[in-house]
Design a protein around this motif. Structure first.
Motif, mmCIF file in Angstrom:
data_model
loop_
_atom_site.group_PDB
_atom_site.id
_atom_site.type_symbol
_atom_site.label_atom_id
_atom_site.label_comp_id
_atom_site.label_asym_id
_atom_site.label_seq_id
_atom_site.Cartn_x
_atom_site.Cartn_y
_atom_site.Cartn_z
ATOM 1 N N ALA A 179 0.821 -1.209 0.000
ATOM 2 C CA ALA A 179 0.000 0.000 0.000
ATOM 3 C C ALA A 179 0.856 1.261 0.000
ATOM 4 O O ALA A 179 0.558 2.235 -0.710
ATOM 5 N N VAL A 219 -5.245 -1.727 -4.250
ATOM 6 C CA VAL A 219 -6.479 -1.762 -3.461
ATOM 7 C C VAL A 219 -6.942 -3.194 -3.237
ATOM 8 O O VAL A 219 -7.350 -3.568 -2.128
ATOM 9 N N GLY A 223 -5.630 -4.475 0.583
ATOM 10 C CA GLY A 223 -6.815 -4.382 1.429
ATOM 11 C C GLY A 223 -7.350 -5.706 1.909
ATOM 12 O O GLY A 223 -8.347 -5.735 2.647
ATOM 13 N N SER A 246 -13.666 -1.303 4.463
ATOM 14 C CA SER A 246 -13.710 -1.978 3.160
ATOM 15 C C SER A 246 -14.660 -1.278 2.205
ATOM 16 O O SER A 246 -14.333 -1.065 1.028
ATOM 17 N N VAL A 249 -12.983 2.073 1.091
ATOM 18 C CA VAL A 249 -11.870 1.915 0.144
ATOM 19 C C VAL A 249 -12.390 1.452 -1.214
ATOM 20 O O VAL A 249 -12.024 2.002 -2.269
ATOM 21 N N THR A 273 -5.469 4.455 -1.936
ATOM 22 C CA THR A 273 -4.237 3.756 -1.558
ATOM 23 C C THR A 273 -3.583 4.370 -0.331
ATOM 24 O O THR A 273 -3.056 3.655 0.527
ATOM 25 N N LEU A 276 -5.443 3.107 2.636
ATOM 26 C CA LEU A 276 -5.016 1.766 3.036
ATOM 27 C C LEU A 276 -3.678 1.806 3.756
ATOM 28 O O LEU A 276 -3.488 1.112 4.767
ATOM 29 N N LEU A 280 -3.354 0.521 7.487
ATOM 30 C CA LEU A 280 -2.483 -0.625 7.745
ATOM 31 C C LEU A 280 -1.348 -0.250 8.694
ATOM 32 O O LEU A 280 -0.953 -1.053 9.548
#
Length: 780
Positions: A179, A219, A223, A246, A249, A273, A276, A280
């Motif tokens: 990501a 993605v 993801g 989810s 995104v 992105t 994410l 993350l």
């Protein structure tokens, strides 16, 4: 009848349109309900056990429980341990335990076996402990049953758990790397679009397609941690925050792809992105914080890992893993080596037990004393006799207590769980209402309406409800353990924080519980004569007399009269009344009367623990009033109460009276903290609002207590109260922060004042704030 070898009919449930009815994996063309024969058999097994409710509750990743992913099993029979009563016990690490429903399924499936006595699984440690009647070979049948359900098993060890955690951490870090790499490259493309005011439509369209070629794979791949969790939540019928992430995104990516196809002026691949990457990153930091919070159990179990030197019957030495050593074996402990197992010393040994008790000064253990696993040999090499295998030792027992205290749910955790389950559906409704309001009422383009709805989904953060409150409990339990306090109850911290009155036992609690002879003008010959008779008795005062003159020979012909004293010819040694004198007021006096010679008195004292007065003063400074209850005589209790600084004391109190006093305090609205060490204190410990037992307490007292002080003394008790109060304040603060944050952030997002990237940054920041705040519970 056992279900291990019995075929089960397929349950007649509705066909899952989304995936396999058992593991949830995508069905291939031509497959109806199951992706493979293994899943069909597993589904039939679950239905045959009457446990179909599992499918409505689980949060397992799609495909994770597919039985065909099982590796050929190892023979587990040698890993089964036969207990004293003839039953077998096996500990396994189970892969696939991802939620409470999995724990429920495993425990219920094994409980259906007629020879299985108990099955207990731990979600945090992924450890399953099973006991059964019968042969050790049944271990393979149990593993086969779990395999048919889709769970992979192996003999449990801390190394297995670390390997599983490392694999999960690597997957999360890999997704973060993808990501981050994709978002940085797409950002360069987006900057070119933003600053290229006179850019032609063709060039802009080409840059949008380049961003799509990078962004869509990123993605879809990076993801996956969120998508898997969201899909599991949908199947379980319990929407989660990963579902909101989810949707946000994927909606942003789909909207960007739509704009690319129609050559629109803007796309949001950079936002998707970057979103994410930020989420993350927050997930990685969050996982690291939780792992740090739970490291107490891992650190504890790591103390017993490694090789030990076992002494064979022929005198030879062999290096073997600590797990291979059984009770009764003899091992050599080299200078500077850590004891991996509990044992009994054959010679005097100087050990540093700070790792488990928190004692800062090494302690000398005499020959015959119990040696604690985890201690370090600070003196010369010695041999010891192992008293318990690794699975049954003190380290394993403490680890199980820590796991139970960390996982069990207190009042705040239970409230937070219920609030989080209610909160998530409301967020989705607010996001839907935001989209409809912008698109329908304000007549904004659907892209603008969708962006604002996505921002609502992304900016919400129930972390204090779903994560930070349990994290506070875990952090506090670990912090107390490192200070020598073992928490054995889920609600102990909540109750300890509200304690307002402490009830203390005397012997073994305020005092060392070991009588010593008061130096006096006794004749050495008379002292030796008394000690010679005292060697025939195990009475505490007799043993104190022996310690005062250890070289005295054992007298012959000594007869003990229980409750009175000893006779040896014309000589008597015992209570003053037994020797013809008046009764002692404190029960701490022995008299020697040898024929017609004048009687000689020996006075004893139970020494006060060095830190007892300081600990009592610290408890009072925390707002707790102190009270001393003891079954000893008035004189002894009055002396100890005066030394400890306690003005409220009672002597001659039996166990029933202690329990009644605790009940009276509770009826008065007080929250008594009971501290005791003996069997006679167990009833009062169980009846108290919260209870603690000091080091050296009886097993019954420790079982009845909410906290066990591992180090000598009481100094850890005031620190435990301070940490408990801090933990509860932090838990309340996290809940309040979450409510205030969301009450402010959601309306701001709904009116369109933030972008998806800003929403992600704010949400990730709030997550880190509550987790870092939870870590403050470790401070004293």
């Amino acid at each position: 009848m056992s279900i291990l070898g019995r075929a089960q009919p397929v349950a007649s449930e509705a066909v899952s349109a989304a995936g396999c009815a058992h593991c949830g994996a995508r069905l291939a063309p031509g497959q109806d309900r199951f992706c493979c024969a293994g899943c069909e058999g597993a589904h039939a097994l679950v239905a045959g056990l009457g446990l179909s409710a599992f499918y409505a509750r689980r949060e397992t990743e799609a495909g994770a429980l597919r039985p065909e992913t099982m590796v050929a099993g190892l023979d587990l029979a040698p890993f089964a341990e036969q207990l004293r009563d003839g039953t077998q016990r096996l500990e396994l690490v189970v892969s696939g335990l991802t939620c409470g429903a999995c724990i429920w399924l495993v425990e219920q499936a094994l409980a259906a076996e007629p020879d299985v006595l108990s099955a207990r699984a731990s979600l945090s440690a992924r450890r399953l402990t099973v006991t059964w009647r019968g042969e050790a070979a049944r271990a393979n049948d149990i593993a086969a049953l779990l395999g048919r359900l889709g769970f992979r098993v192996a003999p449990w060890s801390p190394a297995c758990l670390r390997a599983t955690e490392d694999a999960e951490g690597r997957a999360l870090t890999r997704a973060l790397g993808i990501a981050a790499f994709g978002s940085m490259n797409i950002m360069l493309i987006s900057v070119a679009v933003w600053v290229g005011g006179d850019m032609g439509p063709s060039l802009r369209h080409g840059l949008h397609w380049l961003a799509a070629m990078i962004g869509m794979p990123v993605v879809l791949v990076a993801g996956m941690p969120f998508y898997r969790s969201a899909w599991a939540a949908i199947r379980a019928g319990r929407p989660s925050m990963d579902l909101a992430v989810s949707l946000g995104v994927l909606a942003t990516a789909a909207m960007s792809l739509s704009e690319t196809l129609r050559n629109g002026p803007y796309t949001w691949f950079d936002g998707a992105t970057m979103l994410l990457a930020l989420l993350l990153a927050g997930r990685v930091f969050d996982r690291a914080a939780r792992r740090r919070a739970r490291q107490s159990v891992a650190e504890l179990l790591a103390l017993q890992e490694g090789m030990v030197t076992r002494l064979l019957a022929d005198g030879h030495l062999e290096a073997v893993p600590a797990e291979a050593v059984a009770a009764g074996d003899r091992v050599l402990v080299s200078a500077g080596e850590r004891l991996r197992l509990d044992g009994v010393a054959t010679v005097d040994a100087l050990l540093d037990a700070a790792a488990t008790t928190g004692e800062s000064v090494p302690r000398l253990f005499a020959a015959g004393d119990a040696l604690p696993a985890g201690a370090v040999n600070m003196g010369a090499a010695f041999t010891m006799t192992v008293s318990a295998a690794a699975k049954d030792g003190s380290l394993a027992a403490m680890a199980r207590l820590l796991e139970r205290a960390e996982q069990a749910k207190g009042r705040f955790v239970a409230i937070a769980d219920r609030a989080a389950r209610f909160y998530v559906p409301v967020v989705h409704l607010v996001a839907a209402a935001t989209f409809l309001a912008w698109w329908g009422l304000l007549e904004a383009p659907w892209q603008v309406a969708l962006v604002n709805a996505v921002c609502v989904l992304l900016i919400t953060c129930p972390c204090a409800l779903a994560l930070a409150v349990p994290a506070v409990q875990v952090v506090a339990v670990g912090a107390l353990f490192r200070r020598g306090v073992l928490v054995t109850s889920a609600t102990a911290l909540e109750r300890l924080a509200t304690a307002d009155h402490v009830v203390l036992d005397k012997t073994g609690t305020l005092t060392e519980g070991r009588s010593v002879l008061v130096p006096d003008a006794q004749d050495d010959v008379v002292l030796c004569r008394a000690a010679s008779m005292a060697k025939a008795s195990r009475h505490p005062l007799a043993q104190a007399l022996v310690r005062a003159c250890p070289d005295a020979p054992l007298a012959e012909g000594v007869r003990e009269i229980p409750g009175q004293g000893l006779e040896c010819g014309a000589a008597r040694l015992g209570s003053p009344a037994f020797c013809g004198l008046g009764a002692s007021a404190d029960g701490m006096t022995m008299v020697l009367r040898d024929g017609d010679a004048a009687p000689v008195s020996f006075r004893f004292a139970d020494r006060m623990r060095e830190d007892a007065p300081t600990a009592v003063a610290a408890l009072k400074s925390l707002g707790l009033s102190a009270e001393l209850l003891s079954g000893d005589g008035e004189g002894a209790v009055a002396a100890i109460a005066w030394q400890a600084g306690i003005t409220d004391w009672r002597s001659g109190v039996d166990p029933v009276a202690k329990q009644a006093r605790i009940a009276t305090l509770r009826d008065e609205g007080r929250h008594p903290l009971m501290v005791g060490d003996g069997i006679n204190d167990a009833a009062a410990l169980a009846a108290a609002h919260v209870s603690a037992s000091p080091a050296g307490a009886t097993d019954l007292a420790q079982t009845a207590s909410d906290l066990v002080l591992q180090r000598e003394g009481l100094s850890a008790l005031p620190a435990a109260i301070r940490i408990a109060r801090r933990a509860q304040a932090i838990a309340r603060g996290n809940i309040g922060f979450s409510l205030v944050y969301n009450a402010f952030a959601v309306p701001v997002a709904a009116v369109g004042l933030v972008t998806p990237v800003i929403a992600a940054v704010v949400m990730a920041s709030s997550s880190l704030i509550v987790v870092l705040n939870a870590l403050r519970a470790a401070k004293d």
